[in-house]
Scaffold this active site. Structure first.
Site, PDB file in Angstrom:
ATOM      1  N   HIS A   1       8.902 -22.318 139.710  1.00  0.00           N
ATOM      2  CA  HIS A   1       7.898 -23.227 140.267  1.00  0.00           C
ATOM      3  C   HIS A   1       8.471 -24.622 140.450  1.00  0.00           C
ATOM      4  CE1 HIS A   1       4.604 -20.489 140.301  1.00  0.00           C
ATOM      5  NE2 HIS A   1       4.918 -20.080 139.094  1.00  0.00           N
TER       6      HIS A   1
ATOM      7  N   CYS B   1      10.868 -14.972 155.144  1.00  0.00           N
ATOM      8  CA  CYS B   1       9.801 -15.880 154.727  1.00  0.00           C
ATOM      9  C   CYS B   1       9.956 -16.307 153.275  1.00  0.00           C
ATOM     10  CB  CYS B   1       8.429 -15.252 154.942  1.00  0.00           C
ATOM     11  SG  CYS B   1       8.178 -13.743 153.998  1.00  0.00           S
TER      12      CYS B   1
END
Lengths: 92, 560
Positions: B188, B485
């Protein structure tokens, strides 16, 4: 004991921001004020100056609540607090 | 004395600044721990009351400095800290012989549980109550409050790793760079740093030794942290600060020779889609539909889903929007779909596989997507996550077509799907490579584990060979489209390699559009192919990155 009903005017219910405004005002009132959903017994009424109690009440837009207080200035304090509940603060 | 720490640079940039450490998380006190020796219930109650007042005062002060929504939230949390009902129930526990920390912990827990039970907006506020609780316990223990430190001066944030909840409150105007001792390139921390455009280094073991106020040089390009920076580091930081401004993205991705590489954006909501469209994105390459589901304890209704998807489609009339169906499981659990007790969730029932354990959710989602598609002008493609076999790809394509969706594809995240891309593409219309998961599964290295950061790098030649295999499979199936992606598409140097390997479109976070577009415009297709061969032949991820970067002079010009 003074008693006054009010209908929640905030579109989002008695959530964080409207609850904060109301709790602050209740804490400043000269008397101790309680709040309960209409129809709930008096001894289950909650401290109106507690933001966590207000949020836990789950009062949505249009819910009727009962404010209660005792002592000098109770009537005027309830009147003022009811007006805050009936305002739509998120429309400002 | 100058000290040097090596980590993995995950977001470019070179800066010098002063360190602030992320405080350690507040560990819960023991259940019902007794009063401290020699203390009385009265003294302990007073200590608790003082701590709540101190926390309320700190939050009020921060509220006074904030504006708008942040101010309203801080004001409400200040009131929670000094809440009389909360204090009363905690004081009652203290009176029965519990210490202040355990008492406030238990009392706040009861409130949070009650709010969670109300659901919706109130359930979200339960997190605020728990945050206030941690602050009160920190105050009682005399340790720093949890969360991003407060500072007047911009600082370099040093942490073990950052959780999504921490990064949500990160103010990019106050933070110069991120340094973590743990976490990998797909953590993250890395994702948020790239989306905020902050230099960042992860997995820099030893940086736990950095203390508040240390003066350091952070190099997010070479993955270095140097204490007591000298002239050389000052020169590098100044050069970075004076880098040439990136040209704005024109809205047409292409190589120098005009070879088109449409640049799309990854989005999670309608607001996100509007911002991506404003940044020039040529469409959406990944709509993460689980954002519409996360935090819900039951499946969202048909109408809720139609509205959420429609808000994204409305931002891209006439453009392509690739919708990924629900990707629940592993790090994104959903109570109504996933089994939290799986011993190994990354290899468990997640993504498309939840259709086996909870049939119907996917079909209803496809129907909602189809209805939203009919109400808007965007060209809708759908794809399923975590496909491992050609027959799964076929089943998904049949479900999509039955719902009235004409273009159905497959995510390539599992190595088996990359190897058999040709077979898969005989049964569906396109593929999109999710490099984050493809890397974790190819290298058998958990995305979130800092110790495995070197393995968990999309520059790993094995991962690039699987990208090449996917592109070859697409060619063999008649030239069907291949997109990427994952985070790899947002790295400008790696983007060049991906195009050279035969990838047709790249989808990324909107902030990466301008840098990727600028670097793609400096190479022609033969050069991209030559560079991709260099990366395929390299003996390590680091060697691949270094070899390719050395050939892309424009990276320095733009400080990338």
């Amino acid at each position: 004991m003074a008693e006054r009903t009010a209908i929640i005017g905030s579109r989002v219910g008695l959530h964080a921001r409207p609850a904060a405004i109301f709790a602050e005002a209740a804490a400043e009132a000269p008397v101790e004020v309680t709040i309960a959903l209409q129809g709930e017994p008096v001894d289950e009424a909650l401290d109106a100056s507690s933001i966590l109690s207000l949020m836990g009440l789950g009062a949505e837009y249009g819910t009727t609540v009962v404010l209660r207080a005792e002592g000098e200035g109770a009537e005027a304090a309830l009147e003022q607090l009811a007006a805050i509940l009936e305002t739509d603060h998120d429309a400002e | 004395m100058s000290q040097k720490f090596t980590g993995v640079g995950v977001s470019a940039g070179r800066v010098i600044g002063s360190v602030r450490r992320m405080p350690d998380p507040i560990l819960p006190p023991a259940d019902g721990a007794p009063l401290p020796a020699g203390s009385s219930a009265e003294a302990e109650s007073l200590r608790l009351a003082e701590a709540t007042q101190a926390v309320a005062a700190q939050l009020k002060e921060r509220a006074a400095q904030a504006t708008g929504d942040a101010q309203a939230v801080l004001k409400a949390t200040a009131l929670m800290a000094s809440d009389r009902t909360l204090l009363k129930s905690a004081t009652r526990l203290v009176a029965s012989g519990t210490c202040a920390e355990s008492a406030i912990w238990e009392a706040a827990d009861a409130v949070a549980t009650q709010l969670s039970a109300l659901g919706g907006y109130m359930a979200e506020r339960a997190g605020d109550v728990l945050d206030v609780r941690s602050r009160i316990v920190a105050e009682l223990r005399g340790v720093p409050a949890p969360g991003i430190p407060d500072s007047d001066q911009p600082f370099i944030l040093a942490a073990v790793d950052l959780a999504p909840a921490d990064t949500a409150t990160l103010d990019p105007a106050k933070v110069l760079a991120l340094v973590t001792s743990d976490g990998g390139p797909q953590s993250h921390t890395a994702i948020i740093a790239r989306s905020l455009g902050l230099p960042a280094i992860v997995a820099a073991a030893g940086t736990t030794a950095l203390a508040d106020g240390d003066h350091v040089f952070v190099d997010g390009i070479d993955g270095l942290v140097i204490t007591g920076p000298g002239e050389a580091e000052e020169h590098l930081a100044a050069t970075y600060a004076n880098r040439e401004a990136l040209p704005e993205f024109s809205g047409t991705g292409q190589l120098r020779d005009g070879h088109r590489v449409p640049l799309l954006s990854n989005v999670g909501s309608g607001d996100d889609a509007q911002l991506a469209a404003a940044a020039g994105a040529e469409g959406v390459g990944l709509l993460r539909t689980e954002f519409c589901f996360l935090g819900k304890d039951k499946e969202p209704s048909h109408d809720e889903q139609v509205a959420a998807y429609g808000a994204v489609f409305a931002a891209f009339p006439g453009r392509k929007v690739v919708v990924r169906t629900l990707d629940a499981g592993a790090d994104k659990p959903l109570p109504f779909l996933t089994d939290a007790s799986e011993p190994n969730p990354a290899l468990g029932v997640r993504g498309y596989r939840t259709d086996l354990s909870s049939p119907g959710v996917l079909e209803r989602q496809l129907q909602a997507i189809a209805q939203a598609a009919g109400e808007h002008q965007a060209e809708i493609w759908v794809m399923a996550p975590m496909i491992s076999t050609a027959s799964e790809a076929q089943e998904f394509a049949q479900l999509a077509k039955a719902a009235g969706l004409a273009t159905a594809g497959t995510m390539i995240e599992v190595p088996s799907a990359a190897v058999l891309a040709g077979q898969i593409l005989q049964r569906c219309d396109f593929v999109s490579i999710g490099t984050n998961d493809l890397t974790q599964y190819t290298m058998a290295a958990d995305r979130q584990l800092g110790a495995l950061a070197e393995l968990n790098d999309p520059w790993q030649p094995a991962v690039l060979h699987l990208v090449a295999a996917t592109a070859a499979g697409a060619q063999a199936a008649g030239g069907k489209p291949v997109g990427v992606c994952g985070e790899a598409a947002a790295d400008p140097a790696l983007a060049v390699v991906l195009v050279g390997l035969g990838v047709d479109t790249l989808s990324m976070n909107k902030r990466a559009l301008a840098p990727v577009a600028a670097v793609l415009r400096t190479v022609d297709l033969p050069t991209a192919q030559r560079l991709s061969q260099l990366a395929l032949d390299a003996e390590s991820a680091e060697a691949a990155r270094t070899a390719v970067r050395a050939q892309l002079g424009e990276l320095d010009r733009f400080g990338l």
